[in-house]
Design an enzyme around this catalytic site. Structure first.
Site, PDB file in Angstrom:
ATOM      1  N   LYS A   1      -0.655  13.976  -6.016  1.00 57.49           N
ATOM      2  CA  LYS A   1       0.546  14.595  -5.605  1.00 57.49           C
ATOM      3  C   LYS A   1       0.948  15.932  -6.226  1.00 57.49           C
ATOM      4  O   LYS A   1       0.298  16.192  -7.348  1.00 57.49           O
ATOM      5  CB  LYS A   1       1.928  13.580  -5.988  1.00 57.49           C
ATOM      6  CG  LYS A   1       1.817  12.337  -5.082  1.00 57.49           C
ATOM      7  CD  LYS A   1       3.214  11.429  -5.345  1.00 57.49           C
ATOM      8  CE  LYS A   1       3.085  10.354  -4.859  1.00 57.49           C
ATOM      9  NZ  LYS A   1       3.709  10.520  -3.314  1.00 57.49           N
TER      10      LYS A   1
ATOM     11  N   ASP B   1       9.115   4.296  -7.897  1.00 54.53           N
ATOM     12  CA  ASP B   1       8.547   3.765  -6.817  1.00 54.53           C
ATOM     13  C   ASP B   1       8.511   2.252  -6.779  1.00 54.53           C
ATOM     14  O   ASP B   1       7.617   1.822  -6.156  1.00 54.53           O
ATOM     15  CB  ASP B   1       7.054   4.470  -6.892  1.00 54.53           C
ATOM     16  CG  ASP B   1       6.340   4.568  -5.381  1.00 54.53           C
ATOM     17  OD1 ASP B   1       7.181   4.350  -4.335  1.00 54.53           O
ATOM     18  OD2 ASP B   1       5.169   4.417  -5.132  1.00 54.53           O
TER      19      ASP B   1
ATOM     20  N   ASP C   1      -2.942   7.983  -2.048  1.00 51.96           N
ATOM     21  CA  ASP C   1      -1.459   7.978  -1.914  1.00 51.96           C
ATOM     22  C   ASP C   1      -0.649   7.139  -1.205  1.00 51.96           C
ATOM     23  O   ASP C   1       0.384   6.681  -1.152  1.00 51.96           O
ATOM     24  CB  ASP C   1      -1.158   9.368  -2.021  1.00 51.96           C
ATOM     25  CG  ASP C   1       0.375   9.708  -2.571  1.00 51.96           C
ATOM     26  OD1 ASP C   1       0.970   8.808  -3.163  1.00 51.96           O
ATOM     27  OD2 ASP C   1       0.829  11.005  -2.115  1.00 51.96           O
TER      28      ASP C   1
ATOM     29  N   GLU D   1      -0.713   3.921  -1.296  1.00 47.36           N
ATOM     30  CA  GLU D   1      -0.888   2.802  -1.776  1.00 47.36           C
ATOM     31  C   GLU D   1       0.096   1.609  -1.809  1.00 47.36           C
ATOM     32  O   GLU D   1      -0.396   0.528  -1.826  1.00 47.36           O
ATOM     33  CB  GLU D   1      -1.033   3.135  -3.311  1.00 47.36           C
ATOM     34  CG  GLU D   1       0.085   2.878  -4.165  1.00 47.36           C
ATOM     35  CD  GLU D   1       0.921   4.118  -3.763  1.00 47.36           C
ATOM     36  OE1 GLU D   1       0.924   5.101  -3.079  1.00 47.36           O
ATOM     37  OE2 GLU D   1       2.355   3.741  -3.946  1.00 47.36           O
TER      38      GLU D   1
ATOM     39  N   ARG E   1       1.255   0.238   0.753  1.00 46.73           N
ATOM     40  CA  ARG E   1       1.087  -0.726   2.023  1.00 46.73           C
ATOM     41  C   ARG E   1      -0.005  -1.547   1.533  1.00 46.73           C
ATOM     42  O   ARG E   1      -0.216  -2.610   2.002  1.00 46.73           O
ATOM     43  CB  ARG E   1       0.673   0.009   3.230  1.00 46.73           C
ATOM     44  CG  ARG E   1      -0.596   0.892   3.342  1.00 46.73           C
ATOM     45  CD  ARG E   1      -0.298   2.141   4.185  1.00 46.73           C
ATOM     46  NE  ARG E   1       0.586   3.031   4.107  1.00 46.73           N
ATOM     47  CZ  ARG E   1       0.711   4.306   4.684  1.00 46.73           C
ATOM     48  NH1 ARG E   1       0.017   4.189   6.248  1.00 46.73           N
ATOM     49  NH2 ARG E   1       1.649   5.041   4.696  1.00 46.73           N
TER      50      ARG E   1
HETATM   51  N1  BES Z   1       5.892   6.457  -2.917  1.00 49.28           N
HETATM   52  C1  BES Z   1       5.351   7.316  -1.923  1.00 49.28           C
HETATM   53  C2  BES Z   1       6.409   7.431  -0.638  1.00 49.28           C
HETATM   54  C3  BES Z   1       7.682   8.370  -1.326  1.00 49.28           C
HETATM   55  C4  BES Z   1       7.468   9.707  -1.228  1.00 49.28           C
HETATM   56  C5  BES Z   1       8.781   7.938  -1.584  1.00 49.28           C
HETATM   57  C6  BES Z   1       8.518  10.717  -1.589  1.00 49.28           C
HETATM   58  C7  BES Z   1       9.917   8.679  -1.842  1.00 49.28           C
HETATM   59  C8  BES Z   1       9.605  10.053  -1.947  1.00 49.28           C
HETATM   60  C9  BES Z   1       4.236   6.456  -1.113  1.00 49.28           C
HETATM   61  O1  BES Z   1       3.296   5.732  -1.778  1.00 49.28           O
HETATM   62  C10 BES Z   1       3.424   7.848  -0.544  1.00 49.28           C
HETATM   63  O2  BES Z   1       2.894   8.448  -1.619  1.00 49.28           O
HETATM   64  N2  BES Z   1       3.255   7.814   0.696  1.00 49.28           N
HETATM   65  C11 BES Z   1       2.548   8.961   1.420  1.00 49.28           C
HETATM   66  C12 BES Z   1       1.650   8.321   2.504  1.00 49.28           C
HETATM   67  C13 BES Z   1       0.565   8.952   3.379  1.00 49.28           C
HETATM   68  C14 BES Z   1      -0.280   9.754   2.431  1.00 49.28           C
HETATM   69  C15 BES Z   1       0.176   8.501   4.410  1.00 49.28           C
HETATM   70  C16 BES Z   1       3.635   9.824   2.067  1.00 49.28           C
HETATM   71  O3  BES Z   1       4.639   9.547   2.631  1.00 49.28           O
HETATM   72  O4  BES Z   1       3.401  11.116   1.776  1.00 49.28           O
HETATM   73 ZN    ZN Z   2       4.023   5.044  -3.529  1.00 53.59          ZN
HETATM   74 MN    MN Z   3       1.698   7.187  -2.951  1.00 56.39          MN
END
Ligand code: BES
Ligand code: ZN
Ligand code: MN
Length: 497
Positions: free
Chosen positions: A273, A284, A343, A345, A347
């Site tokens: 990220k 998280d 990222d 992860e 799911r």
């Molecule tokens: N934990 C994050 C989701 C998240 C992001 C929660 C910002 C709260 C604030 C999750 O693990 C994630 O990184 N999801 C990605 C998925 C994508 C790579 C398909 C996302 O939402 O960008």
């Molecule tokens: Zn996450």
């Molecule tokens: Mn993630």
């Protein structure tokens, strides 16, 4: 802070400050007079200047001594009748903060107008406890003002109901506070091991059976998705399983599983990220934290439902051993997953936990509810106004929507469609772990759907609601404890539907 209910009149109570709820319809000065505060003069000035009308969200602080013991009177507007519980809940929170800032260490609270004294007391207790919440254990300066004690004042005829309401409100608020504390703990403290230890301690204190599956157990069960996420971290993953078995439970006792994402720090892994706000990814694990909170509340309320709480817990870090884009993992239900983004992860760790909940537990749960800070896409869609609710079962979705109505944790249902299911098909495996930007919250939900094997299931994407910067009403900076009250309310209503 201790909160209890008493039938003492306001003029006799040993508190420095009192909270009085004032609605908009009835003459406010009459309401203040009826409360017996002795503050009528000061209130008249305020009323005449039209600075306080009893509108929802209004708070006014009066300082006057007219023989009464109370030095500070905090007026809280509750607006028009039938405004819903959020108004008195947030009003109690804002009023308590105003009293604290005015230096009150003991607080008296008159019950607001509500159909039932039980509900009124419960709502006020949630408001006061959550509104006064702070997470300051790591600050050296320990001199901040705090309210040590609050007394809910009820007429003698309603005292018994108010006491029960205080008790229930305290249990709910304690659980929300637990989740806030867990979420606000930094990632170097709140690791998967720490979550497992906390779960074990909660189990011991409240009579829950707690088991923790270790890496070797996961290997034996073929949990390749959870293990894949964890392999880049020095912290061992845990799968926490907490069981509430009500007294006298039989085979007819309903069983519900509650699953929460316990990702104690999400760097994104190899698909790392950006640095901006990455520190927020200590939150998280808030879905997993909420499961611990739900289990604590369910046990303390001794709900007549069998509840199994599951928390897959892991870190997501880049490392020489970390899983990579292009890797193919095999989950415990045999599904193969092509990793296209490390990222995505959440799911993955949920997939093995959901498969475990729906295929390994006995008795088999009649429903599964999961909570996860799953997608940034859900934050884009709903912001912090509601959690996304996705479900394969209308009845279960309706239960959660009904609970959301009064609990203070709002949800908004979103659709699962074949279009989204198509998006996560992989060329090389059964599924890929990201369907790209479009409908990101929904493709994530469709991914989870593949691991519940047709069991009625509801997914709550709490990415936008699990933490925030707001300090109004019951909210506080950092973890919100979202999901605890929602799920506990749904479970409370389970038997009656
Ligand atoms: N934990 C994050 C989701 C998240 C992001 C929660 C910002 C709260 C604030 C999750 O693990 C994630 O990184 N999801 C990605 C998925 C994508 C790579 C398909 C996302 O939402 O960008
Ligand atoms: Zn996450
Ligand atoms: Mn993630």
């Amino acid at each position: 802070m201790q909160i209890r209910a008493e039938a003492t009149p306001l003029s006799k109570v040993a508190a420095k400050a009192a909270l009085v709820f004032v609605s908009k319809g009835k003459d406010p000065s009459a309401q203040v007079r009826e409360a017996g505060t002795g503050f009528v003069g000061a209130f008249h000035t305020l009323w005449a200047r039209e600075t306080f009308t009893g509108a929802a969200g209004q708070v006014a602080v009066l300082h006057e001594r007219t023989g009464a013991r109370i030095e500070t009177l905090v007026l809280v507007g509750t607006g028009d009748r039938g405004a819903g519980l959020d108004v008195p809940r947030n009003g109690a929170a804002d009023g308590a903060k105003a009293a604290r800032d005015a230096g009150a260490d003991r607080l008296a609270v008159l019950l607001p107008d509500a159909p039932a004294a039980h509900t009124a007391a419960e709502t006020v207790v949630e408001g006061v406890r959550l509104g006064l919440y702070v997470f300051e254990g790591y600050k050296s300066d320990k001199s901040k003002k705090a309210v040590a004690e609050a007394v809910v004042l009820a007429p003698a005829s309603k005292l018994a109901a108010a006491r029960r309401g205080v008790e229930e409100g305290t249990i709910l608020a304690d659980s929300v506070v637990l989740v806030r504390d867990l979420g606000n703990e930094p990632g170097n403290v709140c690791t998967p091991t720490y979550l497992a230890e906390q779960a074990t301690a909660i189990g011991r204190a409240h009579g829950l059976d707690v088991r923790v599956l270790e890496r070797a157990d996961m290997q034996a069960l073929g949990m390749g998705a959870l293990l894949g996420v964890a392999q880049g971290s020095a912290q061992p993953p845990k799968l926490i399983v907490m069981t509430w078995e009500p007294k006298g439970a039989s085979r007819r006792t309903p069983t519900v599983a509650v699953v929460g994402k316990g990702l104690t720090f999400d760097s994104g892994g190899i698909s790392i990220k950006p640095a901006d706000k990455m520190e927020d990814m200590k939150f998280d694990m808030c879905g997993g934290g909420a499961v611990l909170g739900v289990m604590q509340a369910v046990a303390r309320l001794a709900l007549p439902v069998r509840v199994v709480g599951l928390v897959p817990a892991s870190e997501n870090l880049p490392d020489g051993l970390a899983y990579k884009p292009g890797d193919i993992l095999k989950a415990s239900n045999g599904t193969t997953i092509e990793i296209v983004n490390t990222d995505a992860e959440g799911r993955l760790i949920l997939s093995d936990a959901l498969a475990y909940a729906t295929s390994k537990l006995r008795p088999k749960p009649e429903a599964v509810i999961d909570m996860a800070t799953l997608t940034g896409a859900c934050v884009v869609a709903l912001g912090s106004a509601a959690a996304g609710l996705m479900s394969n079962d209308d009845r279960l979705a309706a239960r959660l929507e009904a609970a959301a109505e009064t609990s203070g944790d709002p949800v908004w249902r979103m659709p699962l469609k074949d279009r989204y299911r198509e998006q996560i098909k992989s060329v090389y495996a059964d599924l890929k772990n990201s369907g790209g930007r479009d409908a990101g919250a929904l493709t994530a939900a469709c991914f989870l759907e593949r691991f519940v094997g047709g069991t009625p299931w509801a997914h709550l994407d709490i990415a936008g609601t699990a933490w925030g910067d707001g300090t109004k009403g019951v909210s506080s900076r950092g973890a919100s404890g979202f999901g605890v009250r929602l799920v506990v309310r749904a479970l409370q209503a389970w038997g009656s539907k």
